[in-house]
Design a protein around this motif. Sequence first.
Motif, PDB file in Angstrom:
ATOM      1  N   SER A 452       0.841  -1.192   0.000  1.00 40.78           N
ATOM      2  CA  SER A 452       0.000   0.000   0.000  1.00 40.78           C
ATOM      3  C   SER A 452       0.875   1.240   0.000  1.00 40.78           C
ATOM      4  N   GLY A 453       0.842   1.989  -1.096  1.00 40.95           N
ATOM      5  CA  GLY A 453       1.663   3.182  -1.181  1.00 40.95           C
ATOM      6  C   GLY A 453       3.143   2.894  -1.049  1.00 40.95           C
ATOM      7  N   GLY A 454       3.558   1.723  -1.491  1.00 39.87           N
ATOM      8  CA  GLY A 454       4.956   1.341  -1.406  1.00 39.87           C
ATOM      9  C   GLY A 454       5.351   0.692  -0.095  1.00 39.87           C
ATOM     10  N   GLU A 455       4.425   0.614   0.865  1.00 41.55           N
ATOM     11  CA  GLU A 455       4.709   0.011   2.170  1.00 41.55           C
ATOM     12  C   GLU A 455       4.116  -1.394   2.237  1.00 41.55           C
ATOM     13  N   ASN A 456       4.859  -2.312   2.830  1.00 37.83           N
ATOM     14  CA  ASN A 456       4.369  -3.676   3.018  1.00 37.83           C
ATOM     15  C   ASN A 456       3.512  -3.766   4.276  1.00 37.83           C
ATOM     16  N   ILE A 457       2.360  -4.385   4.146  1.00 38.04           N
ATOM     17  CA  ILE A 457       1.465  -4.597   5.284  1.00 38.04           C
ATOM     18  C   ILE A 457       1.239  -6.087   5.430  1.00 38.04           C
ATOM     19  N   SER A 458       1.468  -6.592   6.617  1.00 36.90           N
ATOM     20  CA  SER A 458       1.236  -8.007   6.891  1.00 36.90           C
ATOM     21  C   SER A 458      -0.237  -8.241   7.191  1.00 36.90           C
ATOM     22  N   SER A 459      -0.855  -9.118   6.403  1.00 37.03           N
ATOM     23  CA  SER A 459      -2.259  -9.450   6.686  1.00 37.03           C
ATOM     24  C   SER A 459      -2.369 -10.129   8.045  1.00 37.03           C
ATOM     25  N   ILE A 460      -1.346 -10.878   8.425  1.00 41.15           N
ATOM     26  CA  ILE A 460      -1.371 -11.575   9.716  1.00 41.15           C
ATOM     27  C   ILE A 460      -1.386 -10.587  10.872  1.00 41.15           C
ATOM     28  N   GLU A 461      -0.576  -9.526  10.739  1.00 41.94           N
ATOM     29  CA  GLU A 461      -0.538  -8.517  11.802  1.00 41.94           C
ATOM     30  C   GLU A 461      -1.908  -7.862  11.987  1.00 41.94           C
ATOM     31  N   VAL A 462      -2.554  -7.520  10.873  1.00 38.90           N
ATOM     32  CA  VAL A 462      -3.869  -6.882  10.960  1.00 38.90           C
ATOM     33  C   VAL A 462      -4.898  -7.866  11.515  1.00 38.90           C
ATOM     34  N   GLU A 463      -4.813  -9.106  11.086  1.00 39.73           N
ATOM     35  CA  GLU A 463      -5.740 -10.131  11.589  1.00 39.73           C
ATOM     36  C   GLU A 463      -5.582 -10.334  13.090  1.00 39.73           C
ATOM     37  N   ASP A 464      -4.352 -10.292  13.571  1.00 42.59           N
ATOM     38  CA  ASP A 464      -4.128 -10.435  15.016  1.00 42.59           C
ATOM     39  C   ASP A 464      -4.832  -9.340  15.793  1.00 42.59           C
ATOM     40  N   VAL A 465      -4.801  -8.133  15.270  1.00 40.50           N
ATOM     41  CA  VAL A 465      -5.499  -7.019  15.928  1.00 40.50           C
ATOM     42  C   VAL A 465      -7.006  -7.228  15.880  1.00 40.50           C
TER      43      VAL A 465
END
Length: 553
Positions: A452-465
Motif C-alpha cells: 500500500s503506497g509502497g509500504e508492506n502490510i502483513s495481513s497476519i498482523e492486521v488479523e491479530d489485531v
Amino acid sequence: MNPETVAHMYYRDLPRNEANFAPLSPLSFIERTAEVYPDRLAIVHGDLRQTWRQTYARCRRLASALQRAGIGKNDTVAVMLPNTPPMVEAHFGVPMAGAVLNSLNTRLDPQAVAFMLDHGEARVVIVDPEFASVMAQAMALRQRTEPLLVIDVEDALFTGPAQRIGSTTYEAFIGGGDPDFAWSLPGDEWDAIALNYTSGTTGNPKGVVYHHRGAAVNAISNILEWDMPKHAVYLWTLPMFHCNGWCFPWTVAARAGVNVCLRRVEAQAIFDAMREHGVTHYCGAPIVHGMLVNAPAGLKAGGPAGIKAMVAGAAPPASMIEGMEQMGFDLTHVYGLTEVYGPATVCAKHERWSELDIGERARLNARQGVRYHLERDVRVLDPQTMLPVPQDGETMGEIMFKGNIAMKGYLKNPKATAEAFAGGWFHSGDLAVQYPDGYFKIKDRSKDIIISGGENISSIEVEDVLYRHPDVLAAAVVARPDPKWGETPCAFVELKAGAHTTPEDIVRHCRQHLAGFKVPRAVVFGELPKTSTGKIQKFELRKQAGSAAAIDV
C-alpha cells in the motif's frame, strides 16, 4: 616442470595488495566528488544551498563526533528523519565511523520503533522534531537498559511544535567533530553498512543487513539503468528510510548530482521543486506518480520536460503510463525487495515498444523485467526442484536472486537467513511467470503481503489485531485494489452471535493498535469461506474485495 604448470602457479601467486585492490564501498563516491567537483551544488533544502565540499566536511564531522562519543565498528546508529540534509549526511557519516546506519520508518508506531531500537542495539539515535513524540514513547517502551545517546535535529522548515528529547542538537554534535577526519574504507567490503527492517510479515520485523559491496554495486546499477548523467538533479520523493532510498543517496554522490530535499510529498511542493531547481530524476511508489498525473493542470504548468521517473511496487497501469507521457515524463518500472537493496530488476524498454498502442505498452511495461546490470542472476524457479520454469508466460515459479545485490542476512536470525538463501538463491516469496524474452511478471504472493503506497502490510498482523476485538469470531485480511494507494487492507469479519458491532467500530479498534496505513479501508461482515479442515479460503475473499465499500479511516 611442465611450462603450463609453471604458468598456472605464477597466475595463482600474484599477490593482492593495497596498490591493486580496494574494497568496494559507496563512501569512495563522495570522496571523489568532493575532490573533483567541490563547488558543485550537493543539497538544496529551503534556503539552504550546500556544496559537495561542505557536505563532505559535514559527513566527516559527523563520523568524527560519533567516534569521539565511543561509536565504532558495527555499532548501530539509528535515525528517524524525513528527507532532509541530516538524512543525506547520515548515509556517509555513520559508515565513515565504521558504524551501521539504521534508518527507521517514520510511519511506524512506538511499539515497532522500540522493538527495532532494542533488536538492532542502537547506541545513538538522531531524530527530527516531527517524530520526537513517537521516539519519546518508543524509548519508554525499550527493554534494553543500555544508555542511548539521543540527538535532536532542528529544521527551520518544520512548522510544528518543537519538542526536545535529546541531550544535544545535531549541529552542536557535529560541530565538535573534525572536518578533516581521517576515515578509511572498510577493511572488508563484506562489512555491514546499513540495517533496514522489513514490515514484519510474520511476527516481529526482520533486520536486513546490507554490506558495502552491495550498496556500491546497486548504486552504480541505478546509474546504468537510467543512463544517469553527471550533475543530475534528484528530487527526494522516495523516503530515504526505504531501503536507504533505493541506494540513491550514494548514486547521487557518484554522479556529483543535486539532492533536492522534500519534507512532505505533496503535488504542489513537487511541481514547485521541479520548476525551481530543474529536477531531472525522481523515484516513488505508484501513489506518488498517480498523484502527479491526477493533479490539476495549473500545478503542472511550466515544468521541465524529459524528467525521468522510476516506479516500483504495483505495476504501472495504462492510465499512469499515458498520463506520464502527456506530462513529458519518462517512466521506468523496477522491482525488488528490502533484501535486495530495493530495486534489483528493471523492465528495460525497447525502442520498438514506442510504436505500439498504449494497451500493449502497458502490458509490456507492467512486467518486473530483467536483472540489474550488476546483479548476477534473477530467475523464476520451481521452489521444489530449484530448476527454471518454462519461459512460456504461464508456468508459475518463485522469483529468486543471486549475486552481489543481496543482503548479508537477517540480524540475529540464522534460521530465517538459511531459509532465505536455501539452494544458493535468495527466495523472494513472489510467484511469477517468465516469458520467452526472459522478462518475468509477478502473478501472486506466496505470503499474503499487501503493498500500500509502497509500504508492506502483513495481513497476519492486521488479523491479530482484529481477533483482539471482543466481538470478532473469525477474521481474514486481503488486498483490495485502490486507485490511490495501489492496494489497501480489506477485512472480512465473522462476528460472534448477538454482536452489534459496526464496520466503523472495527476501524476505530484497529486505529488504536496499528499504524494508520495498516488500518483496513474496508470491512465486510459475514461468514468466511472455509475448507473442510477449517482453513479460510483467501482466494475467494480476494474476488469479493474489489467490490467492498471503502470506509474513511
